[in-house]
Design a protein around this motif. Structure first.
Motif, PDB file in Angstrom:
ATOM      1  N   GLU A 148      -1.316   4.482  -1.228  1.00  0.00           N
ATOM      2  CA  GLU A 148      -2.452   4.680  -0.452  1.00  0.00           C
ATOM      3  C   GLU A 148      -3.668   5.701  -0.873  1.00  0.00           C
ATOM      4  OE1 GLU A 148       0.055   6.782   3.035  1.00  0.00           O
ATOM      5  OE2 GLU A 148      -1.549   5.479   3.600  1.00  0.00           O
ATOM      6  N   GLU A 160     -11.545   7.657  -2.463  1.00  0.00           N
ATOM      7  CA  GLU A 160     -10.674   6.459  -1.702  1.00  0.00           C
ATOM      8  C   GLU A 160     -10.053   6.682  -0.262  1.00  0.00           C
ATOM      9  OE1 GLU A 160     -10.690   3.718  -3.373  1.00  0.00           O
ATOM     10  OE2 GLU A 160     -11.096   3.812  -5.558  1.00  0.00           O
ATOM     11  N   GLY A 203     -10.936  -0.193   5.747  1.00  0.00           N
ATOM     12  CA  GLY A 203     -10.264  -0.999   4.458  1.00  0.00           C
ATOM     13  C   GLY A 203     -11.652  -1.325   3.507  1.00  0.00           C
ATOM     14  N   PHE A 204     -12.754  -0.431   3.773  1.00  0.00           N
ATOM     15  CA  PHE A 204     -13.602  -0.983   3.145  1.00  0.00           C
ATOM     16  C   PHE A 204     -14.061   0.877   2.423  1.00  0.00           C
ATOM     17  CE2 PHE A 204     -13.849  -5.005   5.234  1.00  0.00           C
ATOM     18  CZ  PHE A 204     -13.749  -5.392   4.037  1.00  0.00           C
ATOM     19  N   GLU A 248     -11.357   8.032   1.809  1.00  0.00           N
ATOM     20  CA  GLU A 248     -12.591   8.121   3.116  1.00  0.00           C
ATOM     21  C   GLU A 248     -11.876   6.078   3.665  1.00  0.00           C
ATOM     22  OE1 GLU A 248     -16.858   9.209   3.234  1.00  0.00           O
ATOM     23  OE2 GLU A 248     -15.989   9.399   1.364  1.00  0.00           O
ATOM     24  N   PHE A 249     -12.399   6.045   4.793  1.00  0.00           N
ATOM     25  CA  PHE A 249     -12.119   4.388   5.462  1.00  0.00           C
ATOM     26  C   PHE A 249     -10.889   3.649   4.901  1.00  0.00           C
ATOM     27  CE2 PHE A 249     -16.259   2.837   7.446  1.00  0.00           C
ATOM     28  CZ  PHE A 249     -16.795   4.411   7.895  1.00  0.00           C
ATOM     29  N   ASP A 250     -10.056   4.854   4.828  1.00  0.00           N
ATOM     30  CA  ASP A 250      -8.613   3.281   3.869  1.00  0.00           C
ATOM     31  C   ASP A 250      -8.675   2.922   3.142  1.00  0.00           C
ATOM     32  OD1 ASP A 250      -6.211   3.643   3.768  1.00  0.00           O
ATOM     33  OD2 ASP A 250      -6.368   1.747   5.113  1.00  0.00           O
ATOM     34  N   ALA A 251      -9.938   3.063   1.677  1.00  0.00           N
ATOM     35  CA  ALA A 251     -10.517   2.534   0.771  1.00  0.00           C
ATOM     36  C   ALA A 251     -10.115   1.573   0.145  1.00  0.00           C
ATOM     37  CB  ALA A 251     -11.711   2.364   0.364  1.00  0.00           C
ATOM     38  N   PHE A 252      -8.600   2.753  -0.502  1.00  0.00           N
ATOM     39  CA  PHE A 252      -7.962   2.739  -1.141  1.00  0.00           C
ATOM     40  C   PHE A 252      -7.286   1.273  -1.436  1.00  0.00           C
ATOM     41  CE2 PHE A 252      -4.834   4.744  -4.656  1.00  0.00           C
ATOM     42  CZ  PHE A 252      -5.889   4.396  -5.799  1.00  0.00           C
ATOM     43  N   SER A 253      -6.825   1.269   0.712  1.00  0.00           N
ATOM     44  CA  SER A 253      -6.233   0.121   0.547  1.00  0.00           C
ATOM     45  C   SER A 253      -6.438  -1.672  -0.005  1.00  0.00           C
ATOM     46  CB  SER A 253      -5.575  -0.257   2.448  1.00  0.00           C
ATOM     47  OG  SER A 253      -6.344  -0.268   2.827  1.00  0.00           O
ATOM     48  N   LEU A 254      -7.575  -1.529   0.051  1.00  0.00           N
ATOM     49  CA  LEU A 254      -8.379  -2.694  -0.188  1.00  0.00           C
ATOM     50  C   LEU A 254      -7.672  -2.916  -2.362  1.00  0.00           C
ATOM     51  CD1 LEU A 254     -10.433  -5.291   0.055  1.00  0.00           C
ATOM     52  CD2 LEU A 254     -11.844  -3.695  -0.710  1.00  0.00           C
ATOM     53  N   ILE A 287       1.156  -1.191  -0.174  1.00  0.00           N
ATOM     54  CA  ILE A 287      -0.226  -0.048   0.092  1.00  0.00           C
ATOM     55  C   ILE A 287       1.146   1.250  -0.240  1.00  0.00           C
ATOM     56  CG2 ILE A 287      -1.914   0.877   1.590  1.00  0.00           C
ATOM     57  CD1 ILE A 287      -2.541  -1.484   2.492  1.00  0.00           C
TER      58      ILE A 287
END
Lengths: 227, 221, 227
Positions: free
Chosen positions: B221, B73, A84-85, B75-81, A50
């Motif tokens: 990230e 992306e 992460g969602f 928000e909520f660290d969603a990009f890491s997914l 990441i």
């Protein structure tokens, strides 16, 4: 086996990681502890690609994880400190997307089953923006249940969990260890983590300073708090 | 196919939140109204300015989609997914590119009729050529825009850095768009605006290729 | 270890040589070269305008090339070369943008006429303003360096498209003079060549000076880490 060699990372003037090295063997559960801001999460995010690192190497079974070959990433799964969602999507939509990313089965029955396993079956529909911290943490566990991984990277998995959730987490970790899967767990809760790992690393001033058996928990937490 | 999975996610996100299209259309409509109030000269003069006005509206509105495509992306660290998944970063760039392109196109389906209606302009007499141009220019804006929006997403003031970098970068595209649209509106023969079309296509190829090759280095990230 | 740029004799000699060359060029331009019958003294600015544009071109090429090298090696020195070249390129761009209108005012009757080359330089100048704001407001560190490299490359590959589009857009604008240098009389030709050499040397000298400074800066921040 995961082997991290001499990894460094700077954020501006601050060197967060300064030649960190560690290993996680097959079917091994390893803990990583350290003060706030010591770079534990950064290291985990670098392993998950990441974040980029400035230098060093990260290998999985002898093959570099930093290259452009993405198939190796199937063996690793990252459960971050943040959800992460996508907050606008529901739990099942998020898991559906996750399964598509990794190319695994994604029937609604299967997703419902995994959500039930982590106790979220009644909250399947609405956007996860409204979830509490503990519910998000449970959703992360569902992520780990959906996929076939060999090494799980967990960043503070206990955050926000109620006592039921803690029990669920402990049971899952125990079953994964029994299955012979590898775990790398970050936590600031030394008592909790030492019960779930075979050995522990301490990250301090950007380097991994000591490596001790996880069983000598009381001694270890003394050491960490002293630092 | 991974591109389909990623693109499906982009569309699903927008269907759930609707924030990108709603903001694009309301902002775009406000700008068109403003133009309608500010320029009420003879229809003759307005027709000369129409291509320029049209593309400034499109460019202003596109910044909203481009910026949002990466900032959501965070928000909520969603990009890491997506970043930690076995996904090729070049494919990720394509999904952002085509996702942004779709947003631009959908917003224009609503904004363009408003534009021609409020400014009391006749719809171009060569609708096929006009729509083809629109699609190409949208592809151009979203190729350079997706790369730049990914590049600045972690900067502190990315809201204003994006247009600051994007506008000069797309100058050749805007010039070609304005010139070719004017030609199409005046029903000039193709040979008259062929050069502009070639420029638009080369812009798409250059930025599509640059984005495809180096997006990996900017998305972190 | 941390010595000043001018403590090296070579650099001092270079600085003096460039200053002398500069004065020689000035003398040749003002007192030796012939006065153009049409343009009178205004034509003399050509000896500064064209070399500035030439230097800006080299500088932006250097930004793009070092950007490419930086992305693939992550070696800090390429980032330094890119940043220093970007700064100097923008400086020489500004010289082009100043000298152009000074010449155009008496000759074309208006200072700005959307002449294609000048317009291309203006657009590059604007892109580079964005580049510096990005360096200013991005997080200082590896990420900003990567992004700057990308912008440098994107800006450079865009130059031909910008130039062609501007050229045909302002087809009615005044034509840029296109003197064939080889047909020029010797006094004009050699003065121009000497000025070109002087500008190029000045660029290289300033570049090396700036690189030295950047190296000191990064050494200092590394020392701060070690303390």
């Amino acid at each position: 086996m995961l082997s991290i060699e001499n990894v460094s990372k700077r954020f501006g003037a601050a060197a967060v990681l300064n030649g960190a090295s560690m290993r996680v063997g097959h079917s091994e559960s390893v803990g990583l502890v350290g003060k706030n801001g010591s770079g534990k999460s950064t290291l985990l995010r670098i392993v998950s690609r990441i974040l980029f690192c400035d230098g060093g190497s990260i290998d999985w079974d002898g093959q570099s994880l930093l290259g452009s070959d993405v198939t190796l990433r199937r063996s690793l799964l990252y459960l971050g400190h943040e959800p992460g969602f996508y907050p606008a999507l529901s739990a099942s939509e998020n898991l559906h997307y996750l399964a598509d990313l990794y190319g695994v089965e994604r029937s609604s029955a299967l997703i419902a089953e995994k959500l039930e396993e982590v106790g979220l079956d009644s909250f399947r529909k609405g956007p996860i923006r409204n979830y509490s911290r503990g519910m998000l943490q449970r959703l992360l566990l569902a992520k780990a249940l959906m996929l076939q991984w060999s090494l799980l990277l967990m960043d503070e998995p206990t955050t926000g969990l109620d006592s039921d959730g803690m029990e669920l987490l402990s049971a899952l970790i125990a079953s994964w260890r029994k299955e012979g899967r590898s775990l790398l767990i970050i936590s600031h809760d030394n008592a909790w983590i030492s019960a779930h790992v075979d050995r522990m690393y301490v990250l301090e001033e950007g380097k991994i300073k000591s490596r001790e058996g996880g069983m000598s928990a009381p001694h270890h937490s003394d050491l960490v708090t002293a630092v | 196919m991974m591109l389909r999975v990623l693109l499906r996610k982009e569309i699903l996100l927008e269907m759930r939140s609707r924030e990108i299209l709603v903001s694009m259309i309301t902002f775009g409509a406000a700008v068109v109204l403003l133009y309608a109030f500010s320029f009420r000269p003879s229809p003759e003069i307005l027709r000369q300015f129409a291509p320029g006005l049209l593309w400034t509206v499109v460019l202003f509105v596109s910044v909203l989609a481009l910026h949002r495509s990466h900032s959501l992306e965070k928000e909520f660290d969603a990009f890491s997914l997506t970043l930690s998944a076995p996904v090729d970063r070049s494919t990720l760039f394509l999904s952002k590119w085509f996702g942004n392109f779709l947003m631009l196109l959908i917003s224009q389906v609503i904004l363009l009729p408003l534009f021609f209606l409020f400014l009391q302009l006749p719809f171009p007499s060569m609708p096929g050529a006009f729509i083809g141009l629109l699609i190409l220019v949208d592809l151009g804006i979203s190729s350079a825009g997706s790369l730049l929006s990914g590049a600045v997403m972690r900067a502190r003031v990315n809201e204003f850095l994006l247009p600051l970098l994007l506008f000069p970068m797309v100058t050749p595209l805007m010039i070609s768009a304005v010139k070719s649209t004017a030609a199409v509106m005046e029903s000039q023969p193709f040979s008259q605006w062929k050069l502009w079309l070639q420029l638009i296509v080369s812009f798409i190829i250059v930025f599509g290729l640059v984005g495809y090759l180096i997006y990996d280095h900017v998305c972190e990230e | 270890m941390m010595e000043s740029f001018y403590s090296k004799a070579g650099n001092r000699i270079m600085a003096i040589a460039i200053s002398v060359l500069w004065l020689v060029v000035l003398y040749l331009v003002l007192a030796v070269t012939r006065i153009d019958p049409d343009q009178q003294m205004a034509q003399k600015i050509f000896y500064y305008h064209v070399p500035s544009a030439w230097t800006a071109g080299i500088a932006f090429l250097a930004v793009a090339v070092s950007g490419g090298f930086y992305l693939f090696t992550q070696n800090e020195k390429w980032d330094h070369l890119g940043l220093a070249s970007a700064e100097l390129g923008t400086l020489f761009c500004a010289l082009v943008l100043i000298t152009g209108p000074i010449w155009a005012k008496p000759i074309w009757g208006e200072p700005w006429s959307w002449e294609p080359r000048l317009t291309t330089v203006l657009i590059m100048f604007l892109i580079y303003i964005g580049y510096f704001l990005l360096r200013q407001f991005g997080e200082i560190g590896e990420r900003t360096r990567r992004v700057s490299a990308v912008i440098g490359i994107a800006a450079f590959v865009n130059v031909p498209i910008i130039y062609v589009s501007v050229k045909f857009w302002s087809a009615e604008a005044q034509l840029h003079p296109q003197p064939g240098m080889s047909q020029q009389p010797a006094d004009v030709y050699w003065t121009f060549i000497l000025s070109l050499i002087t500008f190029t040397l000045l660029f290289v000298h300033l570049l090396r000076n700036r690189l030295h400074l950047l190296k000191l800066q990064s050494q200092m921040s590394r020392m701060r880490d070690d303390i």
